[in-house]
Motif scaffolding. Structure first.
Motif, PDB file in Angstrom:
ATOM      1  N   GLN A 141       1.279   4.131  -2.834  1.00 46.22           N
ATOM      2  CA  GLN A 141       1.079   5.562  -2.546  1.00 46.22           C
ATOM      3  C   GLN A 141       2.298   6.385  -2.951  1.00 46.22           C
ATOM      4  O   GLN A 141       2.163   7.514  -3.424  1.00 46.22           O
ATOM      5  CB  GLN A 141       0.793   5.765  -1.056  1.00 46.22           C
ATOM      6  CG  GLN A 141      -0.586   5.306  -0.629  1.00 46.22           C
ATOM      7  CD  GLN A 141      -0.905   5.775   0.778  1.00 46.22           C
ATOM      8  OE1 GLN A 141      -1.030   6.955   1.053  1.00 46.22           O
ATOM      9  NE2 GLN A 141      -1.012   4.826   1.692  1.00 46.22           N
ATOM     10  N   GLU A 160       2.012   7.034  -6.577  1.00 42.13           N
ATOM     11  CA  GLU A 160       0.910   7.980  -6.862  1.00 42.13           C
ATOM     12  C   GLU A 160       1.277   9.411  -6.470  1.00 42.13           C
ATOM     13  O   GLU A 160       0.937  10.362  -7.163  1.00 42.13           O
ATOM     14  CB  GLU A 160      -0.357   7.536  -6.125  1.00 42.13           C
ATOM     15  CG  GLU A 160      -0.984   6.308  -6.766  1.00 42.13           C
ATOM     16  CD  GLU A 160      -2.090   5.670  -5.926  1.00 42.13           C
ATOM     17  OE1 GLU A 160      -2.710   4.727  -6.411  1.00 42.13           O
ATOM     18  OE2 GLU A 160      -2.319   6.111  -4.778  1.00 42.13           O
ATOM     19  N   ARG A 220       9.924   4.841  -0.924  1.00 45.80           N
ATOM     20  CA  ARG A 220       8.910   4.514   0.091  1.00 45.80           C
ATOM     21  C   ARG A 220       9.504   4.645   1.490  1.00 45.80           C
ATOM     22  O   ARG A 220       8.915   5.231   2.394  1.00 45.80           O
ATOM     23  CB  ARG A 220       8.401   3.081  -0.123  1.00 45.80           C
ATOM     24  CG  ARG A 220       7.243   2.686   0.763  1.00 45.80           C
ATOM     25  CD  ARG A 220       7.161   1.168   0.942  1.00 45.80           C
ATOM     26  NE  ARG A 220       8.193   0.687   1.852  1.00 45.80           N
ATOM     27  CZ  ARG A 220       8.042   0.614   3.170  1.00 45.80           C
ATOM     28  NH1 ARG A 220       6.908   0.951   3.735  1.00 45.80           N
ATOM     29  NH2 ARG A 220       9.031   0.201   3.944  1.00 45.80           N
ATOM     30  N   ASP A 230       0.821  -1.212   0.000  1.00 44.59           N
ATOM     31  CA  ASP A 230       0.000   0.000   0.000  1.00 44.59           C
ATOM     32  C   ASP A 230       0.857   1.266   0.000  1.00 44.59           C
ATOM     33  O   ASP A 230       0.599   2.207  -0.753  1.00 44.59           O
ATOM     34  CB  ASP A 230      -0.926  -0.024   1.222  1.00 44.59           C
ATOM     35  CG  ASP A 230      -1.793   1.218   1.276  1.00 44.59           C
ATOM     36  OD1 ASP A 230      -2.508   1.474   0.291  1.00 44.59           O
ATOM     37  OD2 ASP A 230      -1.748   1.949   2.292  1.00 44.59           O
ATOM     38  N   THR A 231       1.895   1.307   0.829  1.00 44.98           N
ATOM     39  CA  THR A 231       2.707   2.523   0.913  1.00 44.98           C
ATOM     40  C   THR A 231       3.599   2.685  -0.336  1.00 44.98           C
ATOM     41  O   THR A 231       3.900   3.809  -0.741  1.00 44.98           O
ATOM     42  CB  THR A 231       3.565   2.549   2.201  1.00 44.98           C
ATOM     43  OG1 THR A 231       4.267   1.309   2.334  1.00 44.98           O
ATOM     44  CG2 THR A 231       2.699   2.755   3.429  1.00 44.98           C
ATOM     45  N   SER A 281      -4.815   9.516   3.129  1.00 43.74           N
ATOM     46  CA  SER A 281      -4.415  10.827   2.586  1.00 43.74           C
ATOM     47  C   SER A 281      -3.210  11.456   3.288  1.00 43.74           C
ATOM     48  O   SER A 281      -3.304  12.570   3.819  1.00 43.74           O
ATOM     49  CB  SER A 281      -5.590  11.809   2.670  1.00 43.74           C
ATOM     50  OG  SER A 281      -6.736  11.236   2.132  1.00 43.74           O
TER      51      SER A 281
END
Lengths: 85, 212
Positions: A45, A48, B199, A41-42, B134
């Motif tokens: 993200q 994105e 990340r 998921d990260t 978010s």
């Protein structure tokens, strides 16, 4: 499938470039493994955030120099081409 | 002939992520000598091309020169663009070449893009904290832009450039491999490493409670 296999296939998984059976195996692992879910998921993200980021406006002097150089070049015709205003 | 007038407003109102449907029309007009059509293409892409050259060279002066040279080269060689790819992809390839020349000139000891690179070690993510919903909304836009610029600048060039082309410019794996003269497996392994490193770097800003 183990956590290290998920990392190995992560880029192709996120790019939807895996065949259906490998994708299913990964998704079965993700249901059971919270750490891998967070990593997937990260990482998604991360892509994105960069992909959706708007480039900043050019600094005024940089833009001025670019456009002056272009104006100078665009005044001269390209070989075989008659410029139209 | 009138001096070309470049419209500064237009460039700043166009969404950067979208290649407009009228791009082929503008390119065809520019190829036939319509300078205002080429100006429109410059206005459309100057911000993206400058970010690209800036992210590759990590040097403001080189980035500016590479951008300028890329647009001038594109204009000069417009007749050679055959429309087999998007014009923007063609322009990106020119800009990448110009930026890489600057980078290599300034950093002669930089890892060559086509060297074999060990992407096997340190691949397992160590930090696995959730970012929550978010995470970007916790930052102002300029602050976020600063964070993104900082973390990408910390990547080594071979990883940074592949990430830039694949995930920011949205080139395909094949287009990226072609532009950088790399094999497809090399692009994929560098992209994976770049994504994981970014990340990890963003984790310090986006993990829940990071800036509260």
């Amino acid at each position: 499938m183990k956590c290290k296999d998920i990392v190995k296939e992560l880029a192709d998984y996120l790019d939807e470039a895996l065949d259906a059976s490998l994708r299913t195996s990964i998704e079965e692992h993700l249901v059971k493994c919270k750490d891998c879910r967070v990593v997937v998921d990260t990482t998604k993200q991360t892509i994105e955030i960069f992909c959706n980021s708007e480039p900043a406006p050019l600094p005024s002097p940089t833009r001025e120099r670019l456009h002056q150089a272009l104006i100078k070049r665009l005044r001269r015709p390209r070989p075989g081409i008659t410029p139209q205003a | 002939m009138n001096s070309p007038k470049l419209d500064p407003v237009q460039a700043h109102t166009l969404p950067s992520q979208v290649v407009k449907a009228d791009e082929p029309i503008l390119v065809a007009a520019a190829k036939s000598g319509d300078v205002s059509a080429f100006e429109a293409l410059v206005n459309r892409y100057e911000r993206k091309i400058f970010r690209l050259t800036q992210n590759i060279t990590q040097n403001r002066e080189d980035a500016e020169d590479a951008m300028q040279e890329a647009f001038l080269k594109a204009y000069e060689h417009l007749s050679e663009f055959e429309g087999n790819s998007r014009f923007y992809t063609w322009l990106v390839r020119i800009a990448v070449n110009q930026a890489l020349m600057k980078l290599r000139r300034r950093r002669s000891n930089v890892v060559s893009l086509d060297d074999e690179i060990d992407t096997g070690e340190d691949m397992i993510p160590r930090e696995v904290e959730d970012w929550g919903p978010s995470p970007m909304e916790r930052y102002e836009q300029t602050e976020l832009a600063g964070i993104l610029s900082k973390v990408i600048s910390e990547l080594d060039p071979p990883f940074r450039i592949v990430f830039q082309l694949r995930d920011i410019e949205q080139l395909s794996t094949e287009e990226t491999a072609d532009a950088l003269n790399l094999s497809i497996p090399a692009v994929k392994s560098r992209l994976l490493r770049a994504r994981l490193k970014l990340r990890q770097k963003l984790n310090q800003y986006f993990r829940q409670g990071a800036n509260s």
